[in-house]
Structure formats: structure tokens, C-alpha cells
Motif scaffolding. Structure first.
Motif, mmCIF file in Angstrom:
data_model
loop_
_atom_site.group_PDB
_atom_site.id
_atom_site.type_symbol
_atom_site.label_atom_id
_atom_site.label_comp_id
_atom_site.label_asym_id
_atom_site.label_seq_id
_atom_site.Cartn_x
_atom_site.Cartn_y
_atom_site.Cartn_z
ATOM 1 N N UNK A 14 -0.009 7.064 -11.210
ATOM 2 C CA UNK A 14 -1.274 7.713 -10.840
ATOM 3 C C UNK A 14 -1.139 8.549 -9.578
ATOM 4 N N UNK A 15 -0.186 8.198 -8.709
ATOM 5 C CA UNK A 15 -0.035 8.926 -7.451
ATOM 6 C C UNK A 15 0.494 10.338 -7.673
ATOM 7 N N UNK B 113 5.732 11.762 6.052
ATOM 8 C CA UNK B 113 5.256 10.481 6.570
ATOM 9 C C UNK B 113 5.904 9.299 5.870
ATOM 10 N N UNK B 114 6.159 9.446 4.575
ATOM 11 C CA UNK B 114 6.633 8.306 3.792
ATOM 12 C C UNK B 114 8.099 8.414 3.390
ATOM 13 N N UNK C 79 0.829 -1.212 0.000
ATOM 14 C CA UNK C 79 0.000 0.000 0.000
ATOM 15 C C UNK C 79 0.863 1.262 0.000
ATOM 16 N N UNK C 80 1.887 1.261 0.830
ATOM 17 C CA UNK C 80 2.768 2.427 0.874
ATOM 18 C C UNK C 80 3.513 2.577 -0.448
#
Length: 448
Positions: free
Chosen positions: A271-272, A290-291, A263-264
């Protein structure tokens, strides 16, 4: 240390269209500055006709290196890619392209052998060979050993001053283009106040630097940093020099595992980019911070466990060679004829550790190419920046008021387009986005 087959130097292919070199019009439709993976993907897309409208597109690329290269100094034994081979130069844009990693394997007669490995992650050595193979197949002109020094705008097109290196001599020329695509990559960063030298250097050119470090066959090394590269360098030195002592220093308590969960990992999908670009600034910063562990200051869990196993086994044997100095920073560093004296300071001011090593390797990351340094002083470049960061449209074009043609940023847009902009994950799709934006308004006839 692995030995590589010599990379064939691509033959410079000249554009066959007559060039004006005057104010009557541009020589090229697209001029690419830099020829790393991002602009290589762009050249392939151009060669395959992406974004073209039936009219010939005149393009040229300039690259300061004498031949194609990609992180040559960190092609360490057994290090693997951290992205799937399907995120190659073309597959997410055109899965049937002849420039795919799978076709590369087929041409090298290794397709079945690679399948038997049961992995999505080729070694870095093999992926470098794939990129070099692709670069040799590009038929567009690539001027290696050529550096763009200054960009100007004359009201109709961009004028780019270049320097070409031929041994000790330098020749200068000017190229004119309707659009520029800057894919100049990243530059290594050392901590403030650290002067590079024979015994102190960034990990980016590790293999080259190790050849010049005096008296290190049974030596002592200090690796500074907590990311993947730092851990890889520590493991490589520990393997390559069996009698050496390898010290690792970082500000964290331990190496942090990289987050590559499904998911991450979707944050690197093409698309992100739309989701990130359209987000409010506060949400962009939150998503980015966060990532960060997907890419920055994070290490593959298998490598973390391997380093820990080595350190533990050496404690059992009573012959320690790998030393991890957690929650520390370099308080002092003095280079002298026989080594480097280093003082490591605990961040809580509780203790200090003094070392003498043969070399200090800083795995302290990279920064984007300094875009502003390209522009002529007559260029209103500040209008294209906000708080020091380039103002970039969704199609990757730099927003410069009063400039009819466009400069596209093929990388270095993490703040606006997300974490994937500095990685290989999206180079294929980004190349298509840039070309469609650059060529959609291509005139029917360009003066020559």
C-alpha cells in the motif's frame, strides 16, 4: 564454508505455438529480460493465471546465467534474511499458492522444524534454496545462458536480439514480443578508479573470489564499507580464517543500526507504493532520504554487537585480529605480487595508516541495471527519461511516446515507487500489477 547441493539446471521448455519471426506479428505476448526473484515472481503469477482473460498467454524469459542464482557469492554461514519469510514470491498476492515458502517447507519435510525455530527470518542459504525450488517448478520457457543485447521497436512489437552461450560458442537469434518486462536486477559498484582483480574485488562474488586469492589462509584482509554486507564479510573472514587479521574501513564513526521498527517498516508495504508514487517530488526525496537506514549503509544491531564483542575480547586477551578504522577512506592502493599496499587516510587529515593485505573487499553497494544500454540507437529512448531517471507510470511501465506497446520495469524504480522496489518485499504484488496492466488490452487473436 558451506557446501551446497547441486542446483538442478531447469530444462528449457519450448513454446508450442508456431512462431512467425516476421513483421506479421509477435512471437510472444510477454518477454521477460532477466530471471531473478522479480521475474520469477512474474512467471509464477503468469503460470497461476493472474491477469489473464481466458486467452492463452505466450511468454518467455531470457537469463544470462547458466542456471537460476541469487547472490550466490554471499550465501555466508548463518547469515539470515532481513525480511519475513511471508514476503516470499507469492504470499502477499496469494497466501494459498503452492509456490509459498510454507509449502516449500512442507515439501522438504521441515515445516514443524522451522516452526520450532520461532523466527520469521530464515537463513539466506535456505531462502536461496526456496527460490531455486520455485524456479524449477516454473513451466514457462526460460532460456538460461541467453543475454538480451538490443531492443528495437518496429511499430507493432518489440524486436529483441539475443545471444546464447554454449561453452565457447555464441549463437544469435531474434525474439519478438508485444510487451517486455525488464527484471535485469542490479550491478555491483566499485569506487571510481578502482580496478577489479584477483586481490581487489566487490563483495558480491566473495566466495568465488576467495578461492583465487593467493596466500590468504593465515592472511590479512581489508573490508571497505559500512553496510550489512560489509559487516557480514568482516565477521565471515574473522570466523573462517582464525589466524587472519581483518581490517574494516568506513567513513562513518561506527556501524549504524538498521531501522526495522514496525511503523517505519510499513514503508515496504504494498500500500505504501501508492503513497510514495503520488507524493510531490520534494516529499519523495524527503521520504527516501529519511528512511535510507531501513536498507542502506545500515547493519543489524545483533551483528554490530557481535563484532564489538569480538574486538573487545581481543583487546582483553592482547591478541587483536579485528581492527576497525573509523572515519577513514582509501588514499592510495597498490597491487603487487605478494599483496596490496593500502594507505588509509583520516577524513579530517589528522593521520594516515599504512597496511599490507592479501585482499581488499569493497562492499560498496549496487546500481540499477543500465536500461539505456538495451535500446537500439534508432529508439527514442531519451524521451522516456528525465534527469537520467526513467519516467515510469504507476503500473511500472516506461513512458515512451509513440510506442503503442509497453516496457515494464520489474525493479529499478526506487525514485518513483519507493525503497521497496529494489528489495524482495513487494515482488509478489508488483508482479500482479504488471501482469494486469500488460494483459488488460490483450487482443482476441494474435497473428502467428
Amino acid at each position: 564454508m558451506l557446501e551446497f547441493d547441486a542446483i538442478e539446471r531447469p530444462v528449457e521448455r519450448r513454446d508450442e505455438t508456431p512462431k512467425s519471426g516476421t513483421s506479421e506479428g509477435p512471437e510472444y505476448d510477454i518477454l521477460g529480460i532477466g530471471f531473478g526473484p522479480s521475474n520469477l515472481a512474474l512467471a509464477i503469477a503468469l503460470q497461476e493465471g493472474v491477469g489473464t482473460t481466458g486467452h492463452p498467454v505466450r511468454a518467455v524469459f531470457v537469463e544470462s546465467k547458466p542456471q537460476f542464482g541469487w547472490h550466490d557469492g554471499m550465501i555466508l554461514p548463518e547469515t539470515t534474511m532481513q525480511i519475513s519469510f511471508l514476503k516470499d514470491l507469492v504470499s502477499l498476492r496469494s497466501p494459498t499458492s503452492s509456490f509459498s515458502f510454507l509449502n516449500y517447507l512442507s515439501e522438504k519435510n521441515r515445516l514443524a522444524d522451522f516452526i520450532n525455530l520461532k523466527t520469521f527470518f530464515p537463513t539466506r542459504r535456505e531462502f536461496h534454496d526456496y527460490l531455486s525450488w520455485a524456479a524449477r517448478r516454473v513451466t514457462l520457457p526460460v532460456r538460461y545462458g541467453t543475454r538480451a543485447t538490443q531492443v528495437s521497436w518496429d511499430g507493432r512489437c518489440f524486436t529483441v536480439e539475443i545471444e546464447r552461450y554454449n561453452g565457447a560458442s555464441v549463437s544469435r537469434d531474434t525474439l519478438r514480443a508485444r510487451h517486455l518486462v525488464v527484471g535485469a536486477g542490479i550491478r555491483s559498484v566499485l569506487p571510481q578508479g578502482v580496478e577489479p582483480g584477483t586481490r581487489v574485488f566487490h563483495n558480491h562474488a566473495l566466495l568465488e573470489h576467495l578461492k583465487t586469492v593467493p596466500s590468504h589462509q593465515h592472511g590479512r584482509f581489508l573490508v571497505v564499507g559500512s553496510g550489512q554486507s560489509a559487516a557480514e564479510v568482516a565477521a565471515y573472514l574473522h570466523d573462517t580464517y582464525p589466524s587472519s587479521h581483518v581490517h574494516a574501513s568506513f567513513r562513518r564513526f561506527g556501524y549504524t543500526p538498521s531501522d526495522d521498527s514496525p511503523y517505519v517498516n510499513q514503508i515496504f508495504d504494498a500500500d505504501a507504493v501508492d503513497d510514495f508514487y503520488s507524493a510531490p517530488e520534494t516529499l519523495k526525496r524527503r521520504l527516501h532520504d529519511t528512511h535510507l537506514a531501513t536498507n542502506y549503509s545500515a547493519v543489524d544491531i545483533d551483528l554490530i554487537q557481535e563484532l564489538y564483542r569480538r574486538e573487545y575480547d581481543e583487546k582483553v586477551s592482547g591478541c587483536p585480529r579485528l581492527f576497525v578504522h573509523r572515519v577513514t577512506e582509501i588514499a592510495a592502493q597498490t597491487v603487487h605480487e605478494t599483496g596490496v599496499d593500502v594507505t588509509l587516510r583520516d577524513l579530517g587529515q589528522r593521520h594516515e595508516t599504512k597496511l599490507t593485505v592479501d585482499a581488499v573487499i569493497y562492499a560498496t553497494g549496487f546500481a540499477p541495471f543500465d536500461l539505456k544500454s538495451l535500446f537500439s540507437s534508432k529508439f527514442n529512448v531519451e524521451a522516456g527519461f528525465d534527469k537520467g531517471l526513467p519516467r515510469v507510470a504507476r503500473d511500472y511501465s516506461l513512458q515512451l511516446p509513440g510506442c503503442e506497446q509497453r516496457i515494464f520495469l520489474n525493479g529499478g524504480v526506487e525514485h518513483s515507487h519507493g525503497l521497496t522496489s529494489s528489495l524482495l518485499s513487494n515482488v509478489a504484488v508488483r508482479a500482479e500489477d504488471i501482469l494486469r496492466a500488460a494483459l488488460q488490452d490483450q487482443p482476441q487473436d494474435i497473428p502467428t
